[in-house]
Write an enzyme that holds these catalytic residues in place. Structure first.
Site, PDB file in Angstrom:
ATOM      1  N   ASP A 207       0.854  -1.187   0.000  1.00 27.87           N
ATOM      2  CA  ASP A 207       0.000   0.000   0.000  1.00 27.87           C
ATOM      3  C   ASP A 207       0.893   1.240   0.000  1.00 27.87           C
ATOM      4  O   ASP A 207       2.111   1.124  -0.064  1.00 27.87           O
ATOM      5  CB  ASP A 207      -0.973  -0.022   1.191  1.00 27.87           C
ATOM      6  N   HIS A 277      -2.689   3.233  -4.637  1.00 24.37           N
ATOM      7  CA  HIS A 277      -2.106   2.699  -3.394  1.00 24.37           C
ATOM      8  C   HIS A 277      -0.690   2.207  -3.672  1.00 24.37           C
ATOM      9  O   HIS A 277      -0.273   1.145  -3.202  1.00 24.37           O
ATOM     10  CB  HIS A 277      -2.993   1.599  -2.800  1.00 24.37           C
ATOM     11  N   GLU A 340      -9.632   3.004  -5.155  1.00 24.12           N
ATOM     12  CA  GLU A 340      -9.268   4.367  -4.775  1.00 24.12           C
ATOM     13  C   GLU A 340      -8.078   4.909  -5.563  1.00 24.12           C
ATOM     14  O   GLU A 340      -7.199   5.560  -5.001  1.00 24.12           O
ATOM     15  CB  GLU A 340      -8.949   4.421  -3.277  1.00 24.12           C
ATOM     16  N   ASP A 433     -12.200  -2.305  11.301  1.00 23.45           N
ATOM     17  CA  ASP A 433     -11.676  -1.098  11.962  1.00 23.45           C
ATOM     18  C   ASP A 433     -12.823  -0.227  12.478  1.00 23.45           C
ATOM     19  O   ASP A 433     -12.583   0.732  13.219  1.00 23.45           O
ATOM     20  CB  ASP A 433     -10.709  -0.310  11.067  1.00 23.45           C
TER      21      ASP A 433
HETATM   22  C1  ACM Z   1     -10.710  -0.273   0.406  1.00 20.37           C
HETATM   23  O1  ACM Z   1     -11.182  -0.205   1.546  1.00 20.37           O
HETATM   24  N1  ACM Z   1     -10.146   0.791  -0.147  1.00 20.37           N
HETATM   25  C2  ACM Z   1     -10.748  -1.499  -0.347  1.00 20.37           C
END
Ligand code: ACM
Length: 763
Positions: A207, A277, A340, A433
């Site tokens: 990431d 990412h 994203e 989370d």
């Molecule tokens: C994610 O939570 N961006 C897969």
């Protein structure tokens, strides 16, 4: 609220509903079959019949296996280890022995599903049958659960079980990029996954904040991309702001994880993120980034905008990486991320724009689709399949690509209806989370509560997937992104016991919350026995107080699941099953400390909770007890300090530092103390950053304002802020009578740091 009678009802219905198990002679319903809480089997088997009697385990018990089947013998060794850990008994494994008095592992090719098994326990023998070692292993797990059931003190309870999973993908995702776990931690998780019959470990290895897998051809991915500056409370892990936070898995370690998982019938699906990412990778090799610029692994959570360059050089890099990934991970699926990917850098790059034009694409999403499809083709050529987050649907990816739905279930519906296989991993429901309750004992994270019940109630097949496409649902997983999970202990709290809920919903055809919540306490004991501290949020008592007339307070007790009987004390002693039973709100004189717990079958279901109530506490609210004015991006964030010992945690909308105290009693209040702090602001909000609320400051460092009724209401206090962070502000409060909402906000806006509110004391 009490479930004693419904437990018996559930059991009775289960007994009535069960025909005889497959391939078994029919027996009359046994009138002497035991009643009581349901057996603590998790996930609940497809067919379960309890019968009278027990099988006594002893040091003379043998496990019988067919000869010439070392694979079956290996399952027997695993079962022997389960029995040793459950009972401290070492049993002998023999080939082709008599079934009487023994535990037999039998290969029965007529059982069609490789993960299916039957288990028959009576006073004379235990027989586990399956067509494949996977089924035998799951039978062994069920036997271990029977042996560790609270009712098993006399012996293993007699049952007939015929069981098979509902879904093929029963998973847990772990993010090792934001925070890094040791291989021992991961093995600990894999042990637990296996004991829940979960079979897919999705390993998020790269990431923006870290690249965690050794790639021999590109050593800087880990030597540069595997280290970042500590973020916020990470300084407690590194010991100093100047010491980097580093970690990666060598290929030998990753292979060890793959083998350890395979031994427990778990497939490891690696995730290598692209085209976004990608900041840590681009920090290591800027030549593969779209901007050509240098960077460092990110120290900000959120959406970072570094993208891989979609040119041939980068594809060669990526396919070289994939070659090494495929050599380490034998899984059919390789996860390529895809989520994203903010397109700013592609929009700003002349070369990328020209590439788009040459390919005849009119937007960057098509380019991403092409990028992903090209990697997918490479994987196909190597007899693997691509899976990606649901953004991959925004471009044209072939239906051979599987889709992991995280932006709710929309992606799964769209993908399945279009013919893609899908895995359900929707945020927020299955994102661990998110916190599990409003209890003050919860840890930092996302406070929009996703309770255990919310997870349990999630059906992996959304209603809008048409019936003829439902087979495209491979299954579901919980997802542990680790921005707020810096330690294995925090990770345990996030995952356990939700892991039991996802296990049941992906394995069992039928959901039964009332039964689940009764079976879980024994499972929670198994966790603790295995050195895992689960969240007890579903059972723990919340103690709510309100001021009452005549220097008293009204106390209301509740627990989230409603399961168990709540008992409390007001004399400082530990609550016991014999302590007063809570039935309705009650009054206490000031000061009083209330302690409470929920109990079932004579055992405490959670850690006892307590609350000290006095006149001052009734006129005080912590940030957890205030509402945030907006819900733009609310977090519970932790101070980096102190480096050891507990650190304060604050609830704040990081885009709007504003809180509301609903219905504050203001009669006679003339002053206020406000405990505040200032924390690092480590967030990349991309386009959302435009929504950060900025309020005009009147003095150099800004101020905390308190307004009456609304945030535009009469100003009751203006407290200038000092330069330093953690402090208590003291100021006069304009006199107001009666009860009013209070709005409290910091002027200015978060930049390098964010002001947060600890608690407010009216004086
Ligand atoms: C994610 O939570 N961006 C897969």
């Amino acid at each position: 609220m009490r479930h004693g009678s419904s437990a018996r009802l559930v059991l009775l219905l289960a007994t009535l509903a069960l025909g005889a198990c497959a391939n078994q002679p029919k027996r009359a319903a046994a009138p002497q079959a035991p009643v009581g809480p349901p057996l603590a089997l998790l996930p609940q088997p497809a067919k379960l019949e309890r019968i009278a009697g027990q099988f006594a385990l002893s040091s003379t018990t043998r496990i019988v296996v067919p000869s010439g089947r070392p694979d079956v013998k290996h399952v027997a060794e695993q079962l022997a280890q389960f029995i040793r850990s459950a009972r401290g008994i070492s049993v002998l494994i023999v080939e082709d022995g008599a079934e009487a008095g023994a535990i037999s592992l039998v290969v029965e090719p007529s059982i069609k599903n490789a993960e299916a098994y039957t288990i028959d326990v009576d006073g004379a023998r235990v027989r586990i049958a399956a067509s494949d070692v996977r089924g035998l292993y799951y039978g062994a797990v069920t036997l271990w659960q029977l042996a560790t059931d609270p009712s098993a003190r006399e012996g293993i309870p007699a049952v007939r079980i015929a069981d098979a999973p509902r879904f093929a993908w029963r998973g847990v995702m772990l993010d090792s990029a934001r925070h890094f776990q040791s291989t021992d931690d991961i093995k600990h998780l894999l042990d637990q996954m296996a004991l829940h019959k979960l079979n897919t470990f999705h390993w998020h290895l790269t990431d923006d904040q870290g690249w965690r897998l050794e790639i021999k051809r590109y050593p800087k991915l880990t030597s540069v991309g595997g280290c970042r500056e500590p973020v916020g409370p990470d300084v407690a892990l590194t010991g100093s702001k100047n010491k980097p936070y580093c970690g990666f898995y060598t290929q030998a370690q990753a292979r060890e994880i793959v083998a350890y998982a395979a031994d427990r019938h778990i497939t490891v699906v690696p995730e290598i993120e692209m085209p976004g990412h990608a900041q840590a990778a681009i920090a290591a090799y800027p030549e593969f980034g779209a901007s050509g610029k240098k960077t460092k692994p990110s120290t900000d959570w959120g959406v970072n905008t570094w993208l891989f360059n979609p040119d041939d050089k980068t594809f060669t890099f990526m396919t070289n990486v994939m070659d090494e990934v495929m050599a380490v991970f034998p899984s059919t699926y390789i996860h390529v991320g895809g989520d994203e990917a903010a397109k700013d850098q592609w929009e700003q790059s002349r070369a990328v724009q020209e590439k788009m034009k040459s390919l005849g694409f009119h937007d960057e999403e098509q380019l991403q689709g092409w990028f992903v499809a090209r990697i997918g083709k490479y994987l196909d050529e190597h007899h693997r399949r691509l899976i990606g987050w649901d953004e991959i649907l925004d471009g044209d990816v072939p239906t051979s690509a599987a889709v992991m739905s995280w932006r709710g279930v929309k992606g799964a519906i769209k993908a399945a209806n279009a013919g893609h296989d899908v895995v359900l991993a929707p945020s927020p429901t299955l994102y661990t989370d998110y916190l599990q309750s409003d209890l003050p004992s919860e840890q930092p994270g996302r406070p929009q509560v996703q309770s255990l019940r919310t997870v349990y109630d999630f059906d992996p097949v959304p209603a809008d997937i048409s019936a003829d496409k439902a087979d495209h649902v491979l299954g579901a997983q919980i997802t542990a992104f680790s921005e707020y999970l810096p330690t294995w202990q925090r990770t345990q709290h996030a995952i356990f016991p939700r892991i039991a809920a996802i296990a049941e919903r992906t394995w069992s055809t039928k959901a039964d919350w009332d039964s689940f919540i009764q079976r879980l306490p024994a499972q929670m004991d198994r966790y603790r026995e295995a050195g895992i501290m689960p969240a007890d949020s579903a059972y723990a008592v919340s103690i709510n107080v309100a001021a009452a007339a005549g220097d008293k307070a009204t106390v209301t007790l509740a627990n989230q699941s409603g399961y168990g009987s709540i008992h409390y004390t007001t004399d400082g002693s530990a609550p016991m099953p014999q302590s007063p039973t809570y039935t309705a709100p009650f009054e206490v004189p000031l000061p009083t400390t209330v302690r409470a717990n929920a109990f079932a079958n004579g055992f405490g279901l959670a850690g006892p909770r307590d609350r000290s109530i006095d006149a001052a506490s009734l006129a005080r609210r912590s940030s957890d007890e205030l509402a945030t004015c907006t819900d733009k991006l609310v977090l519970r964030i932790e101070s980096p300090e102190p480096l050891s010992g507990p650190r304060p945690v604050y609830r704040v909308d990081i885009m709007n530092t504003c809180w509301t105290w609903k219905a504050a009693a203001l009669d006679g209040k003339t002053a206020v103390d406000v405990r505040i702090d200032r924390l690092p602001f480590n967030y990349q909000l991309w386009k959302d950053a435009a929504g950060i609320v900025d309020r005009k400051t009147a003095t150099r460092n800004g101020e905390l304002e308190i307004r009456k009724d609304t945030c535009d209401g009469e100003r009751l206090a203006t407290l200038p802020l000092p330069k330093e962070g953690a402090t208590t502000l003291h100021g006069k409060l304009a006199p107001v009578s009666g009860t009013h909402d209070l709005c409290l906000f910091f002027t200015g806006k978060p930049e390098q740091t964010i002001r947060v509110l600890g608690d407010v004391q009216l004086l």
